[in-house]
Design a protein around this motif. Structure first.
Motif, PDB file in Angstrom:
ATOM      1  N   PRO A  48       0.826  -1.213   0.000  1.00  0.00           N
ATOM      2  CA  PRO A  48       0.000   0.000   0.000  1.00  0.00           C
ATOM      3  C   PRO A  48       0.855   1.256   0.000  1.00  0.00           C
ATOM      4  CG  PRO A  48      -0.012  -1.014   2.168  1.00  0.00           C
ATOM      5  CD  PRO A  48       0.709  -1.963   1.268  1.00  0.00           C
ATOM      6  N   ILE A  49       0.407   2.282  -0.735  1.00  0.00           N
ATOM      7  CA  ILE A  49       1.090   3.564  -0.803  1.00  0.00           C
ATOM      8  C   ILE A  49       0.264   4.582  -0.026  1.00  0.00           C
ATOM      9  CG2 ILE A  49       1.941   5.393  -2.319  1.00  0.00           C
ATOM     10  CD1 ILE A  49       3.452   2.752  -2.537  1.00  0.00           C
ATOM     11  N   ARG A  50       0.827   5.109   1.051  1.00  0.00           N
ATOM     12  CA  ARG A  50       0.098   6.057   1.886  1.00  0.00           C
ATOM     13  C   ARG A  50       0.645   7.480   1.775  1.00  0.00           C
ATOM     14  NH1 ARG A  50       0.530   1.288   4.984  1.00  0.00           N
ATOM     15  NH2 ARG A  50      -1.507   0.293   5.300  1.00  0.00           N
ATOM     16  N   SER A  51       1.794   7.631   1.187  1.00  0.00           N
ATOM     17  CA  SER A  51       2.372   8.963   1.011  1.00  0.00           C
ATOM     18  C   SER A  51       1.557   9.758  -0.003  1.00  0.00           C
ATOM     19  CB  SER A  51       3.824   8.849   0.534  1.00  0.00           C
ATOM     20  OG  SER A  51       4.287  10.075   0.025  1.00  0.00           O
ATOM     21  N   GLU A  52       1.071  10.949   0.403  1.00  0.00           N
ATOM     22  CA  GLU A  52       0.284  11.770  -0.518  1.00  0.00           C
ATOM     23  C   GLU A  52       1.126  12.219  -1.703  1.00  0.00           C
ATOM     24  OE1 GLU A  52      -1.926  14.950   1.218  1.00  0.00           O
ATOM     25  OE2 GLU A  52      -2.614  13.732   2.915  1.00  0.00           O
ATOM     26  N   GLN A  53       2.374  12.525  -1.480  1.00  0.00           N
ATOM     27  CA  GLN A  53       3.243  12.962  -2.576  1.00  0.00           C
ATOM     28  C   GLN A  53       3.415  11.854  -3.607  1.00  0.00           C
ATOM     29  OE1 GLN A  53       6.789  14.271  -0.510  1.00  0.00           O
ATOM     30  NE2 GLN A  53       6.180  16.421  -0.718  1.00  0.00           N
ATOM     31  N   LEU A  54       3.620  10.638  -3.128  1.00  0.00           N
ATOM     32  CA  LEU A  54       3.801   9.525  -4.052  1.00  0.00           C
ATOM     33  C   LEU A  54       2.499   9.196  -4.775  1.00  0.00           C
ATOM     34  CD1 LEU A  54       5.675   7.498  -5.272  1.00  0.00           C
ATOM     35  CD2 LEU A  54       5.383   6.035  -3.267  1.00  0.00           C
TER      36      LEU A  54
END
Length: 197
Positions: free
Chosen positions: A3-9
């Motif tokens: 899962p990707i949780r970084s808003e920038q990514l």
């Protein structure tokens, strides 16, 4: 799936979807399950819209790595880095251009660039003098062991570590002192930018 949780990514990944659309990768996106309507919506979205969407917890973004290809890429990276370290060791310790060409497939231009970077100053000219017979005998004995236990790109590194008072060029001439065609190592092949071995 990770899962990707970084808003920038997440924002970067949404922007990448739009980039794929702009570069004609529509079929790839459709095969990934994105509908034409959703793609049209993304294409018309502003940067502010994308940033807002990227920050919403409802957005589920995951990435998938193929472990086998990741491991293969890492091994390839390590092999390239190791080969570069070996090449630089040869350059810094006086290996002659023909040996660099033979071991690392370098051109004369590449050799000159590496020498200027790693060991500025004029390179030694002419054939190096051979050490005393007792040293040469020790070099030959060590070389017999080293060449059976190390790949070609490591052999002169190991030999030089055993005899650090002599350049790789000198050690090369010692191990080849009884070869009938040693002089060929000093010749330039005028038909191409590499050296004749």
């Amino acid at each position: 799936m990770i899962p990707i949780r970084s808003e920038q990514l997440r924002y970067a990944l949404l922007s990448h979807l739009i980039h794929l659309l702009d570069t004609g990768e529509l079929q790839t996106l459709l095969e990934a399950g994105l509908s034409p309507d959703l793609l049209d919506t993304l294409r018309s979205a502003s940067a502010r819209d994308l940033a807002s969407i990227a920050g919403m917890p409802q957005l589920d973004v995951c990435i998938h790595f193929d472990p086998a290809t990741l491991e293969a890429a890492y091994r390839r990276h390590c092999a390239i880095a190791e080969m570069r370290r070996l090449m630089e060791y040869h350059v810094m310790h006086g290996a002659q251009p023909p040996l660099l060409v033979h071991l690392f497939k370098m051109t004369l231009t590449e050799i000159q660039q590496q020498r200027a970077l790693l060991c500025p100053g004029p390179p030694p000219r002419g054939r190096p003098a051979l050490p005393d017979p007792s040293v040469r005998e020790a070099v030959h004995n060590a070389w017999s062991r080293i060449r059976c236990t190390h790949p070609p790109q490591r052999q002169f590194v190991e030999l030089h570590r055993a005899f650090p008072d002599h350049s790789i060029a000198t050690l090369w001439h010692v191990v080849h002192e009884f070869d009938s065609d040693v002089e060929g190592i000093d010749l330039l092949d005028s038909s191409n930018p590499t050296l004749k071995l």
